[in-house]
Design an enzyme around this catalytic site. Sequence first.
Site, mmCIF file in Angstrom:
data_model
loop_
_atom_site.group_PDB
_atom_site.id
_atom_site.type_symbol
_atom_site.label_atom_id
_atom_site.label_comp_id
_atom_site.label_asym_id
_atom_site.label_seq_id
_atom_site.Cartn_x
_atom_site.Cartn_y
_atom_site.Cartn_z
ATOM 1 N N GLN A 20 -9.616 33.034 -33.356
ATOM 2 C CA GLN A 20 -9.818 31.825 -34.147
ATOM 3 C C GLN A 20 -9.792 32.075 -35.657
ATOM 4 O O GLN A 20 -9.571 31.148 -36.428
ATOM 5 C CB GLN A 20 -11.136 31.155 -33.744
ATOM 6 C CG GLN A 20 -11.075 30.603 -32.333
ATOM 7 C CD GLN A 20 -12.379 29.959 -31.902
ATOM 8 O OE1 GLN A 20 -13.307 30.629 -31.472
ATOM 9 N NE2 GLN A 20 -12.466 28.646 -32.037
ATOM 10 N N HIS A 121 -13.545 37.189 -25.952
ATOM 11 C CA HIS A 121 -13.583 35.770 -26.329
ATOM 12 C C HIS A 121 -12.158 35.230 -26.185
ATOM 13 O O HIS A 121 -11.550 34.765 -27.132
ATOM 14 C CB HIS A 121 -14.131 35.607 -27.752
ATOM 15 C CG HIS A 121 -14.658 34.235 -28.068
ATOM 16 N ND1 HIS A 121 -15.908 34.005 -28.595
ATOM 17 C CD2 HIS A 121 -14.099 33.014 -27.944
ATOM 18 C CE1 HIS A 121 -16.096 32.700 -28.789
ATOM 19 N NE2 HIS A 121 -15.004 32.079 -28.404
ATOM 20 N N ASN A 165 -17.681 35.696 -23.350
ATOM 21 C CA ASN A 165 -18.022 34.407 -23.917
ATOM 22 C C ASN A 165 -17.509 33.312 -22.990
ATOM 23 O O ASN A 165 -16.305 33.200 -22.769
ATOM 24 C CB ASN A 165 -17.357 34.225 -25.286
ATOM 25 C CG ASN A 165 -17.666 32.858 -25.872
ATOM 26 O OD1 ASN A 165 -18.792 32.601 -26.281
ATOM 27 N ND2 ASN A 165 -16.686 31.961 -25.892
ATOM 28 N N GLU A 166 -18.443 32.547 -22.440
ATOM 29 C CA GLU A 166 -18.099 31.345 -21.674
ATOM 30 C C GLU A 166 -17.063 31.566 -20.561
ATOM 31 O O GLU A 166 -15.956 31.015 -20.604
ATOM 32 C CB GLU A 166 -17.604 30.245 -22.617
ATOM 33 C CG GLU A 166 -18.571 29.908 -23.722
ATOM 34 C CD GLU A 166 -18.176 28.653 -24.500
ATOM 35 O OE1 GLU A 166 -17.040 28.197 -24.364
ATOM 36 O OE2 GLU A 166 -19.030 28.137 -25.229
ATOM 37 N N TYR A 296 -23.769 22.617 -26.943
ATOM 38 C CA TYR A 296 -23.191 21.633 -27.862
ATOM 39 C C TYR A 296 -23.637 20.205 -27.567
ATOM 40 O O TYR A 296 -23.819 19.408 -28.475
ATOM 41 C CB TYR A 296 -21.662 21.702 -27.820
ATOM 42 C CG TYR A 296 -21.141 22.941 -28.510
ATOM 43 C CD1 TYR A 296 -20.971 22.959 -29.888
ATOM 44 C CD2 TYR A 296 -20.863 24.110 -27.803
ATOM 45 C CE1 TYR A 296 -20.522 24.095 -30.547
ATOM 46 C CE2 TYR A 296 -20.414 25.252 -28.448
ATOM 47 C CZ TYR A 296 -20.245 25.241 -29.813
ATOM 48 O OH TYR A 296 -19.819 26.373 -30.472
ATOM 49 N N GLU A 354 -24.213 30.102 -29.821
ATOM 50 C CA GLU A 354 -23.408 29.087 -30.509
ATOM 51 C C GLU A 354 -24.100 27.740 -30.409
ATOM 52 O O GLU A 354 -24.576 27.351 -29.337
ATOM 53 C CB GLU A 354 -22.021 28.915 -29.862
ATOM 54 C CG GLU A 354 -21.041 30.005 -30.172
ATOM 55 C CD GLU A 354 -19.687 29.775 -29.493
ATOM 56 O OE1 GLU A 354 -19.275 28.613 -29.308
ATOM 57 O OE2 GLU A 354 -19.048 30.789 -29.152
ATOM 58 N N TRP A 400 -22.334 27.891 -34.893
ATOM 59 C CA TRP A 400 -20.888 27.870 -34.729
ATOM 60 C C TRP A 400 -20.373 26.831 -35.690
ATOM 61 O O TRP A 400 -20.692 25.683 -35.524
ATOM 62 C CB TRP A 400 -20.453 27.507 -33.301
ATOM 63 C CG TRP A 400 -18.952 27.627 -33.223
ATOM 64 C CD1 TRP A 400 -18.033 26.640 -33.461
ATOM 65 C CD2 TRP A 400 -18.204 28.827 -32.968
ATOM 66 N NE1 TRP A 400 -16.766 27.159 -33.364
ATOM 67 C CE2 TRP A 400 -16.837 28.487 -33.070
ATOM 68 C CE3 TRP A 400 -18.563 30.153 -32.676
ATOM 69 C CZ2 TRP A 400 -15.822 29.431 -32.887
ATOM 70 C CZ3 TRP A 400 -17.543 31.075 -32.489
ATOM 71 C CH2 TRP A 400 -16.191 30.705 -32.595
ATOM 72 N N GLU A 407 -9.350 25.750 -33.669
ATOM 73 C CA GLU A 407 -10.174 25.217 -32.587
ATOM 74 C C GLU A 407 -9.327 25.049 -31.319
ATOM 75 O O GLU A 407 -9.127 23.955 -30.821
ATOM 76 C CB GLU A 407 -10.856 23.922 -33.055
ATOM 77 C CG GLU A 407 -11.719 23.189 -32.029
ATOM 78 C CD GLU A 407 -12.777 24.048 -31.320
ATOM 79 O OE1 GLU A 407 -13.264 25.027 -31.889
ATOM 80 O OE2 GLU A 407 -13.081 23.718 -30.168
ATOM 81 N N TRP A 408 -8.804 26.148 -30.831
ATOM 82 C CA TRP A 408 -8.073 26.211 -29.567
ATOM 83 C C TRP A 408 -7.033 25.086 -29.444
ATOM 84 O O TRP A 408 -6.258 24.914 -30.385
ATOM 85 C CB TRP A 408 -9.076 26.247 -28.403
ATOM 86 C CG TRP A 408 -10.089 27.359 -28.605
ATOM 87 C CD1 TRP A 408 -11.423 27.214 -28.847
ATOM 88 C CD2 TRP A 408 -9.847 28.794 -28.626
ATOM 89 N NE1 TRP A 408 -12.024 28.459 -29.011
ATOM 90 C CE2 TRP A 408 -11.078 29.434 -28.880
ATOM 91 C CE3 TRP A 408 -8.719 29.581 -28.449
ATOM 92 C CZ2 TRP A 408 -11.210 30.820 -28.965
ATOM 93 C CZ3 TRP A 408 -8.838 30.973 -28.530
ATOM 94 C CH2 TRP A 408 -10.074 31.567 -28.782
HETATM 95 C C1 BGC Z 1 -16.299 28.465 -27.944
HETATM 96 C C2 BGC Z 1 -15.733 28.472 -29.337
HETATM 97 C C3 BGC Z 1 -15.301 27.076 -29.715
HETATM 98 C C4 BGC Z 1 -16.522 26.183 -29.702
HETATM 99 C C5 BGC Z 1 -16.264 24.738 -30.094
HETATM 100 C C6 BGC Z 1 -17.109 27.259 -27.592
HETATM 101 O O1 BGC Z 1 -16.610 26.721 -26.404
HETATM 102 O O2 BGC Z 1 -16.948 29.661 -27.635
HETATM 103 O O3 BGC Z 1 -14.691 29.389 -29.382
HETATM 104 O O4 BGC Z 1 -14.647 27.022 -30.933
HETATM 105 O O5 BGC Z 1 -17.104 26.179 -28.431
HETATM 106 O O6 BGC Z 1 -15.435 24.119 -29.196
#
Ligand code: BGC
Length: 449
Positions: A20, A121, A165-166, A296, A354, A400, A407-408
Amino acid sequence: MTKLQFPLDFVWGSATSSYQIEGAYDEDGKGESIWDIFSHTLGKINNNDTGDVACDHYHRYKEDIELMKEIGLDSYRFSISWPRILPNGKGEINQKGLNFYKELVDQLLEAGIEPVITLYHWDLPQALQEEGGWANRDTIKYFVKYAEVLFDELGAKVSQWITHNEPWVVSFLGYAEGEHAPGIKDRKQALQVAHNLLVSHGLVVKKFRELDLTGDIGITLNLTSVYSYSETDKDQEAAQLMEEYINGWFLDPVFKGSYPKKLAQIYENQFGKIDIQAGDMDLISQEIDFLGINYYSRALINYNPNSKFYGIESIKPAESDYTAMNWEIYPDGLYDLLTKLNQEYTNKPLYITENGAAFDDQIIAGQVNDQRRINYLKEHFKSVYRAIQDGVPVRGYYVWSLMDNFEWAYGYSKRFGLIYVDYNTQKRTLKDSAYWYQQVIEENSIGID
Ligand code: BGC
């Protein structure tokens, strides 16, 4: 104004990941990753953005460490690009790639910032994808070898390691929904990937213990707090299934050594058995030192017979506030999640690895007034504070993200950073939230009215 004082040793940090921010996608011997291939495929990423240059952190890391120092970070969580270290995923080590991270770690330590390394990641070497990627069990052994290279080189200096990560995102967005690299849509394969990722986590933890390193090792999961929309049995069942799908599928194996029963049965009826070998569940559930949590938003669930996913439907209440990702802002969910984890899964230290929000930030006369991000962070810090008051061992928190980045699938259209990045000039500007966070860290407290 009342001040909520955090424990003296509470760690305030911020996080990023290699693909990223780094750019330099083909420099100094780096091999291709699945994200290089995916982002170079037209139509996969918003605006056909790529991570080729990203924030050019590979060349600007010294400037970025200066900014971390200015904010006052105790700790910085970043990830390592596997194909920078092993261009083919296995075999020959690329010394130049390794040197980049050695230098980064040294400079961080010199700046008094504790490095936390995520081993994976999402940027798998493309060479391994060509052999089936995470669906192929052989990838596990290459991951352990890659981890060993890093433990040998950096194990004496880095005291906190995160295996994955995730893994939920890797498996289900990468191999079932196809929204992320490698862009596969095959739910059975995704389940195999989830399992293989977990086994690889277990084997890396085992290797870490064998090497007798002094640091800590854990895993980061994306977790959410799930609520049923109503008291009806149907809604509650749908919420329970969602809980198993999003949280339990990784939490249960790691802490209980088994997959959640109800969903496991549904999957088995639909797809047949996946390859789970003798001893796998013991490996996966061996002791870790901490759990990393990426939080989140919450999930508010009702039952809808027309939903394509086992009747699960996500409700977005009209009266709620949403971020630029259209994620509901729900800070109480973090408190609920932390207390639940502590009661039902583990009394190990918890880190928020995050949490943060994307908003449509504007830079005006050299300033970014991101009051909504400040509010978001403050409300989530309050939830962490409440959990700590209740005895939950939350030890640290990582915003984060340190800076706006790739952002992917959304490309550069979503800004999560404490630092604004102008992608034309690579100029960095601290947002108001960065100055606010600076004060929080300095005082180790948040002020509430
Ligand atoms: C990820 C990050 C991503 C963030 C916001 C998480 O899923 O680890 O790489 O940018 O959320 O979407």
